[in-house]
Design a protein around this motif. Structure first.
Motif, short mmCIF file in Angstrom:
data_model
loop_
_atom_site.label_atom_id
_atom_site.label_comp_id
_atom_site.label_asym_id
_atom_site.label_seq_id
_atom_site.Cartn_x
_atom_site.Cartn_y
_atom_site.Cartn_z
N LYS A 137 0.83 -1.20 0.00
CA LYS A 137 0.00 0.00 0.00
C LYS A 137 0.86 1.25 0.00
CE LYS A 137 -4.11 -1.91 2.19
NZ LYS A 137 -4.96 -1.92 3.40
N ARG A 138 1.97 1.19 0.78
CA ARG A 138 2.84 2.36 0.83
C ARG A 138 3.57 2.57 -0.49
NH1 ARG A 138 3.63 0.23 6.01
NH2 ARG A 138 5.49 -0.90 5.33
N SER A 139 3.73 1.48 -1.27
CA SER A 139 4.51 1.58 -2.50
C SER A 139 3.64 1.67 -3.75
CB SER A 139 5.44 0.38 -2.63
OG SER A 139 4.66 -0.79 -2.76
N GLN A 140 2.29 1.76 -3.60
CA GLN A 140 1.42 1.78 -4.77
C GLN A 140 1.42 3.11 -5.50
OE1 GLN A 140 -2.37 0.52 -3.35
NE2 GLN A 140 -1.91 -1.66 -3.59
N ARG A 141 1.86 4.16 -4.91
CA ARG A 141 1.86 5.47 -5.56
C ARG A 141 2.88 5.45 -6.70
NH1 ARG A 141 0.54 10.75 -4.64
NH2 ARG A 141 2.02 12.34 -5.35
N PRO A 142 2.44 5.62 -7.97
CA PRO A 142 3.37 5.55 -9.10
C PRO A 142 4.29 6.76 -9.15
CG PRO A 142 1.20 6.22 -9.85
CD PRO A 142 1.05 5.89 -8.39
N SER A 143 5.37 6.60 -9.92
CA SER A 143 6.31 7.71 -10.08
C SER A 143 5.67 8.81 -10.91
CB SER A 143 7.57 7.21 -10.78
OG SER A 143 7.27 6.85 -12.12
N ARG A 144 6.29 9.99 -10.89
CA ARG A 144 5.76 11.11 -11.67
C ARG A 144 5.79 10.79 -13.16
NH1 ARG A 144 7.88 17.43 -11.72
NH2 ARG A 144 6.05 18.26 -12.85
N ARG A 145 6.87 10.13 -13.60
CA ARG A 145 6.96 9.77 -15.02
C ARG A 145 5.83 8.83 -15.41
NH1 ARG A 145 8.52 5.72 -18.19
NH2 ARG A 145 9.47 6.21 -20.23
N ALA A 146 5.54 7.85 -14.54
CA ALA A 146 4.47 6.89 -14.83
C ALA A 146 3.12 7.60 -14.90
CB ALA A 146 4.44 5.79 -13.78
N ARG A 147 2.95 8.61 -14.02
CA ARG A 147 1.68 9.34 -14.04
C ARG A 147 1.54 10.14 -15.33
NH1 ARG A 147 3.29 10.57 -8.75
NH2 ARG A 147 3.56 12.78 -9.26
N VAL A 148 2.65 10.73 -15.81
CA VAL A 148 2.62 11.49 -17.07
C VAL A 148 2.29 10.57 -18.24
CG1 VAL A 148 4.01 12.80 -18.73
CG2 VAL A 148 4.16 13.32 -16.28
N VAL A 149 2.94 9.40 -18.25
CA VAL A 149 2.70 8.44 -19.32
C VAL A 149 1.23 8.03 -19.35
CG1 VAL A 149 3.16 6.07 -20.09
CG2 VAL A 149 5.06 7.56 -19.45
N GLU A 150 0.67 7.73 -18.19
CA GLU A 150 -0.72 7.30 -18.12
C GLU A 150 -1.66 8.40 -18.61
OE1 GLU A 150 -3.98 5.13 -17.96
OE2 GLU A 150 -1.94 4.37 -17.71
N ARG A 151 -1.37 9.65 -18.20
CA ARG A 151 -2.23 10.76 -18.64
C ARG A 151 -2.09 11.00 -20.15
NH1 ARG A 151 -1.48 16.01 -15.34
NH2 ARG A 151 -3.22 16.61 -16.71
N GLN A 152 -0.87 10.81 -20.67
CA GLN A 152 -0.69 10.96 -22.11
C GLN A 152 -1.45 9.89 -22.88
OE1 GLN A 152 3.65 11.10 -22.44
NE2 GLN A 152 3.52 13.25 -23.05
N LEU A 153 -1.42 8.67 -22.39
CA LEU A 153 -2.15 7.60 -23.05
C LEU A 153 -3.66 7.87 -23.03
CD1 LEU A 153 -0.22 4.45 -21.75
CD2 LEU A 153 -0.13 5.45 -24.04
N GLU A 154 -4.15 8.40 -21.89
CA GLU A 154 -5.57 8.75 -21.81
C GLU A 154 -5.90 9.86 -22.82
OE1 GLU A 154 -6.45 9.86 -17.84
OE2 GLU A 154 -6.17 7.83 -17.01
N ALA A 155 -4.99 10.84 -22.94
CA ALA A 155 -5.20 11.94 -23.88
C ALA A 155 -5.20 11.43 -25.33
CB ALA A 155 -4.12 13.01 -23.70
#
Length: 654
Positions: A137-155
């Motif tokens: 649970k403490r390690s589930q927060r993705p990295s900033r790069r992973a968050r950008v990639v996911e948002r780009q894929l959604e876009a």
């Protein structure tokens, strides 16, 4: 940057698939070759970078149009600028690195969590389920790069649903293809996807050869893309495009264009039942008809069959010429006049004459497109003068035949005025000068040494030396040649006679120089045949054969192939000449070589005596010596000299 008035590129699913692959860090080379290889080779890095930048700009522009400036910035963002979370060691690796092997797993886990408060344990860790879940649970927060990639894929998913388009037949090639490639296609007249597919299907495997700057590799990528989008376009690239034309069976070519009630060759034109002529207005009484034909199409077939038959069932030159005129009329009557051929009136016949003088563009096309091709058209352009007169004369002959056989009651073309027959010396404007032929012959001497080069040289020299018609030279075979020994200038010489079946099914023998026959023997030997041209094993081999190593027996060079090859060579030979000579050579064709044979033989030249008129008449296959004499200017000059006395013109000063 897009230039002014340049059509905008359209975005398709491949663009989005490629960008998703880049965003996720997949191999750029492999992704390019999978989704965007139509744009060009991956090795051309400038094209790759320019294309990626263009795609991103279009994505961002689409987002701005939807009032999503944040999405536009997100699309342009490079996720690589954000560092990925460092890879953490497993619990066992951590314990070994910190000397905790002898401690309990609970103590190891406590130390691990103290060292990496928000980290995710590596694989192979032990521990209780509750403790493991807490660490996860403490390690589930993705990295900033992973968050950008996911948002780009959604876009990208959102944008694809918004702006991705399917290609349409009417779309310009510049909307879908690499800009430089599209410009080359447009310069060649291939402006839309439908026109491009029509050209590909119409020419076949080497369609790209007439498009400067587009080679076999680029052409293959275009065809692959078109085939992948066949369902969306509703345009199909034919199977015949995959193989060179010489390797295709005739049935494959015949299947390219289906039979239809449309602009089709005679053999593929389907008469609609209401216009097939069974109930034609001017049909004669069936019981008095000598033809078994039930409709106009069959009646034309009977007329063509009455002409001289070609070898092995192929139509003769006469049949081909007459078929061309009959099919033009039949197509026009049904498609333009909406009448059966057997219902045409004098007014219709006059309208047809006017149609031939000014046909619509859709009815016209270059003559080199063969009858199997969707680019075939019944006319090259307007008919005038001699050509219009010939066309109407042949059609008049068709109706006269149908009347004699009791199929029709009248001939509407009898009363149509024909263009005036011009009086001009035969070939007067279609004859090469001696200097022009010497220039051509010198170029032939230095021409290349491929099989095609030698074949072209053979064709031009045989046509000039014999005066044969195009259909005649492409039909003669080795067994038609006979050696003849004779006494010339006090010594024995050997030359050859060529047996020819010419116009009107008349046979004749035409002299051929021994040098040309020796060169033919060399070509036969080069490809594994007997050097002796008249050998039994050479029977059936055409003088104008295409020697292909893959074929056991060489195929004959077609009349259209020989015609096009010589036209191309003469246009090339015009280079470097003055404007007048260059213009003549660019207009010249195979028939000019026949005219030049007749004119040069009758005139003679320095060191060569003129050839007697009757011999040239035989060579050319003229039924009347009067026709051959039209090549002479001497007879004209003698008439003018005689009239000077009648006119009492003073003699010219010495």
């Amino acid at each position: 940057m897009k230039k002014k008035n340049e059509a905008p590129r359209k975005l398709h699913s491949g663009h989005f698939a490629f960008m998703r692959a880049l965003v996720q860090g997949l191999d750029e080379n492999a992704s390019w070759n999978r989704y965007l290889h139509l744009e060009g080779e991956y090795t051309d890095l400038r094209t790759v970078r320019r294309t990626i930048a263009s795609i991103r700009d279009q994505f961002a522009a689409a987002a701005r149009r939807e009032n999503k400036p944040g999405t536009a910035r997100l699309i342009l963002m490079d996720a690589e600028r954000f560092k990925a979370a460092p890879a953490l060691p497993s619990l066992a690796e951590f314990a070994a690195a910190n000397g905790l092997e002898e401690f309990s797993e609970e103590e190891q886990l406590e130390a691990y969590q103290d060292a990496y408060p928000s980290g995710k344990r590596g694989a192979g860790q032990g521990g209780g389920e509750g403790e493991g879940q807490g660490a996860n649970k403490r390690s589930q927060r993705p990295s900033r790069r992973a968050r950008v990639v996911e948002r780009q894929l959604e876009a990208l998913r959102w944008l694809q649903g918004l702006v991705a388009q399917d290609p349409k037949p009417s779309d310009s090639v510049s909307a879908w293809l690499n800009p430089s490639m599209a410009k080359r296609l447009e310069r060649a007249g291939l402006t839309t996807l439908s026109v491009l597919v029509e050209r590909i299907n119409g020419v076949g495997a080497r369609w790209w050869a007439l498009v400067p700057g587009v080679g076999e590799g680029k052409a293959a990528r275009m065809v692959e893309w078109l085939q992948a989008n066949e369902a969306l376009l509703g345009l199909k690239v034919g199977r015949h495009v995959a193989q060179p034309r010489m390797k295709l069976a005739s049935a494959t070519l015949e299947a390219v264009v289906p039979a239809a009630t449309a602009i089709r060759p005679y053999e593929k034109f389907v008469l609609p039942a209401e216009l097939d002529g069974r109930a034609g207005r001017f049909r004669a009484r069936p019981e008095n008809c000598l033809l078994a034909a039930g409709n106009d199409h069959e009646a034309i077939g009977a007329w063509l069959s009455s002409k001289a038959a070609g070898a092995k069932g192929n139509p003769s030159a006469t049949q081909r010429a007459y078929r061309k005129e009959a099919e033009r009329l039949l197509l026009w009557a049904v498609l333009e006049r909406k009448k059966a051929l057997s219902s045409l009136t004098l007014e219709d016949a006059t309208a047809y004459r006017d149609f031939l003088a000014d046909p619509p563009a859709a009815w016209c096309g270059p003559r080199h497109h063969q009858r199997w091709s969707p680019l075939w058209r019944p006319l090259e352009g307007p008919l005038h003068g001699v050509t219009l007169r010939h066309s109407l004369t042949v059609v008049r002959s068709l109706f006269a035949f149908l009347m004699r056989q009791g199929y029709l009651m009248g001939n509407p073309f009898v009363a149509v005025a024909l263009p005036v027959q011009p009086l001009r010396p035969l070939g007067s404007s279609r004859t090469l000068t001696f200097a022009q032929w010497d220039h051509i012959d010198a170029l032939l001497e230095k021409y290349g040494e491929t099989e095609a080069d030698r074949r072209l040289r053979r064709g031009m020299r045989w046509l000039y030396a014999t005066g044969l018609r195009l259909a005649e030279i492409t039909s003669v075979k080795c067994e038609d040649l006979t050696p003849v020994e004779y006494r010339a200038d006090g010594t024995m010489a050997t030359d050859w006679l060529l047996a020819v079946i010419g116009k009107g099914n008349r046979s004749r023998e035409v002299p051929v120089p021994a040098k040309l026959v020796e060169e033919l023997g060399d070509e036969l030997a080069r490809h594994g045949f007997d050097r002796q041209v008249g050998a039994v094993s050479n029977r059936g081999v055409h003088v104008m054969s295409r020697f292909d190593d893959e074929l056991k027996r060489p195929a004959p060079w077609s009349a259209s192939g020989l015609y096009q090859g010589i036209k191309a060579f003469l246009a090339q030979a015009a280079g470097g000449l003055d404007a007048a000579d260059a213009s003549q050579l660019k207009k010249a064709s195979t028939h000019w070589l026949r005219h030049s044979h007749g004119s040069h033989a009758l005139q003679g030249r320095e060191g060569r005596a003129p050839v007697p008129l009757q011999i040239v008449q035989n060579n050319l296959g003229h039924a009347s010596v009067g026709t051959t004499s039209l090549y002479l200017t001497t007879e004209r000059d003698e008439r003018l000299k005689a009239m000077r006395g009648f006119w009492k013109v003073p003699p010219l000063p010495e």
